[in-house]
Design a protein around this motif. Structure first.
Motif, short mmCIF file in Angstrom:
data_model
loop_
_atom_site.label_atom_id
_atom_site.label_comp_id
_atom_site.label_asym_id
_atom_site.label_seq_id
_atom_site.Cartn_x
_atom_site.Cartn_y
_atom_site.Cartn_z
N HIS A 101 -17.55 -17.22 -29.10
CA HIS A 101 -18.94 -17.07 -28.68
C HIS A 101 -19.91 -17.80 -29.61
CE1 HIS A 101 -17.52 -14.30 -25.73
NE2 HIS A 101 -17.17 -13.39 -26.61
N ILE A 105 -21.61 -22.60 -29.84
CA ILE A 105 -22.99 -22.99 -30.17
C ILE A 105 -23.01 -23.93 -31.37
CG2 ILE A 105 -25.24 -22.11 -30.87
CD1 ILE A 105 -24.36 -19.41 -29.52
N ALA A 112 -27.85 -20.12 -33.82
CA ALA A 112 -27.77 -18.82 -33.16
C ALA A 112 -28.50 -17.77 -33.98
CB ALA A 112 -26.31 -18.40 -32.97
N ALA A 218 -35.12 -15.84 -31.20
CA ALA A 218 -34.42 -16.45 -30.06
C ALA A 218 -35.42 -17.00 -29.04
CB ALA A 218 -33.51 -15.42 -29.40
N PRO A 224 -29.70 -18.99 -28.60
CA PRO A 224 -29.02 -17.78 -28.12
C PRO A 224 -29.12 -16.65 -29.15
CG PRO A 224 -27.61 -19.72 -27.91
CD PRO A 224 -28.77 -20.12 -28.77
N PRO A 256 -23.61 -13.83 -26.11
CA PRO A 256 -25.08 -13.83 -26.15
C PRO A 256 -25.67 -12.89 -25.11
CG PRO A 256 -24.23 -16.07 -26.20
CD PRO A 256 -23.06 -15.18 -25.90
N PRO A 259 -30.29 -14.64 -20.77
CA PRO A 259 -31.67 -14.86 -21.23
C PRO A 259 -32.64 -13.85 -20.61
CG PRO A 259 -31.11 -16.44 -19.52
CD PRO A 259 -29.86 -15.67 -19.81
#
Length: 318
Positions: A101, A105, A112, A218, A224, A256, A259
């Motif tokens: 995860h 990124i 992150a 974020a 994320p 994450p 959104p």
């Protein structure tokens, strides 16, 4: 009166020279004595544990708090000896779950925002992550006396962790800039609000006040937000030999959250904050003894008048 800065400096310099079994016995004894004395911090720990673990009776909570105090003091013991650990020992002491995860990124050059609770040993996690994942940038509460905070910053810097002082001008702006110039990971201890800009959330069925920093970062930096849980685990066999200690940690990177939905920035921050609290709330319930929360976090435990002023300062309740 104890000179805390001098005491911490002495511990950081000399603890690595003490045989690990001796040091472990000393810190376990200190934890048990604190637990037996049942001071304000231990009573608060028990009250916090009781809220996240309603399935336990008073005696079970009391036993759990003893283990919690041992793990809390283990954090300090490990921190005092961390500078003397070799890269090979760090690799043996840390096990990672959900690595995919975060590397999805950072391997792409991104950053992150990481939402952490006071779980396990976050300094060990940062020391492991900085050379292996991406540079670490975080924020820390200013400690008193100032000499102690300077020692603290120097200690974390030696581990490859850059620290911004909480409350200084431009801290959030520097976090955003750091996130925008990735790859970088930005872990923020957020299960207790230290400002007037926190977010009231539901934590295991109880109202609590946590920091809005991970979600605000974020949203502002468009990166994320990952919840991260850390817990201790006992080591055995070859891994224990390589680690040089019977205890290590597990770092759990969760997917994450978000959104967030369209809406005001404040609404997005609140939504993302509740999302990571839901994830770490479940984690805390499963690994309660690793939660080093000896302060008030639940609204019911806060001074009503002071909390009303906090909410007013944050523009809530209007």
């Amino acid at each position: 009166m104890v000179d805390l800065a001098a005491a911490y400096t002495f511990a950081w310099r000399h603890a690595p020279k003490v045989p690990e079994p001796v040091l472990r016995a000393v810190f376990d004894l200190a934890a048990d004595v604190a637990w037996l004395r049942r001071g304000a911090g231990v009573r608060r720990l028990e009250a916090n544990y009781a809220r996240v673990r309603p399935d336990l009776d008073d005696r079970a909570v009391r036993r759990l708090a003893r283990e919690g105090m041992r793990r809390y003091l283990r954090y300090f013991r490990e921190a005092f000896t961390l500078q003397g650990a070799t890269p090979e020992q760090l690799d043996a002491r840390v096990r990672v779950e959900g690595l995919e995860h975060v590397i999805a990124i950072t391997d792409d050059g991104g950053s992150a925002s990481l939402a952490l609770a006071h779980l396990g040993n976050w300094d060990l996690a940062g020391a492991w992550a900085s050379p292996r994942l991406a540079p670490v940038l975080t924020v820390a509460e200013r400690l008193k006396p100032p000499e102690l905070f300077e020692q603290f910053v120097e200690f974390r810097g030696s581990l490859g962790i850059d620290v911004l002082p909480l409350g200084d001008d431009g801290v959030f702006r520097n976090l955003v800039r750091g996130a925008e110039h990735g790859p970088r990971i930005l872990p923020l201890l957020s299960d207790r609000d230290l400002t007037a800009q926190g977010v009231e959330v539901d934590l295991r069925g109880h109202r609590a006040r946590v920091a809005g920093g991970p979600a605000a970062l974020a949203v502002a930096a468009k990166v994320p937000l990952l919840p991260v849980g850390i817990r201790h685990e006992r080591l055995t066999g070859e891994r224990r030999r390589r680690a040089g200690t019977p205890w290590g940690i597990v770092i759990r990177f969760f997917p994450p959250v978000g959104p967030p939905d369209d809406g005001s920035r404040r609404a997005q921050v609140e939504q993302l904050t509740q999302a990571w609290v839901d994830v770490l709330g479940e984690y805390i319930a499963r690994h309660t003894a690793d939660w080093h929360m000896l302060q008030s976090v639940f609204v019911a435990d806060l001074d009503p008048e002071r909390y009303a002023r906090t909410r007013a300062a944050a523009g809530e309740g209007r």
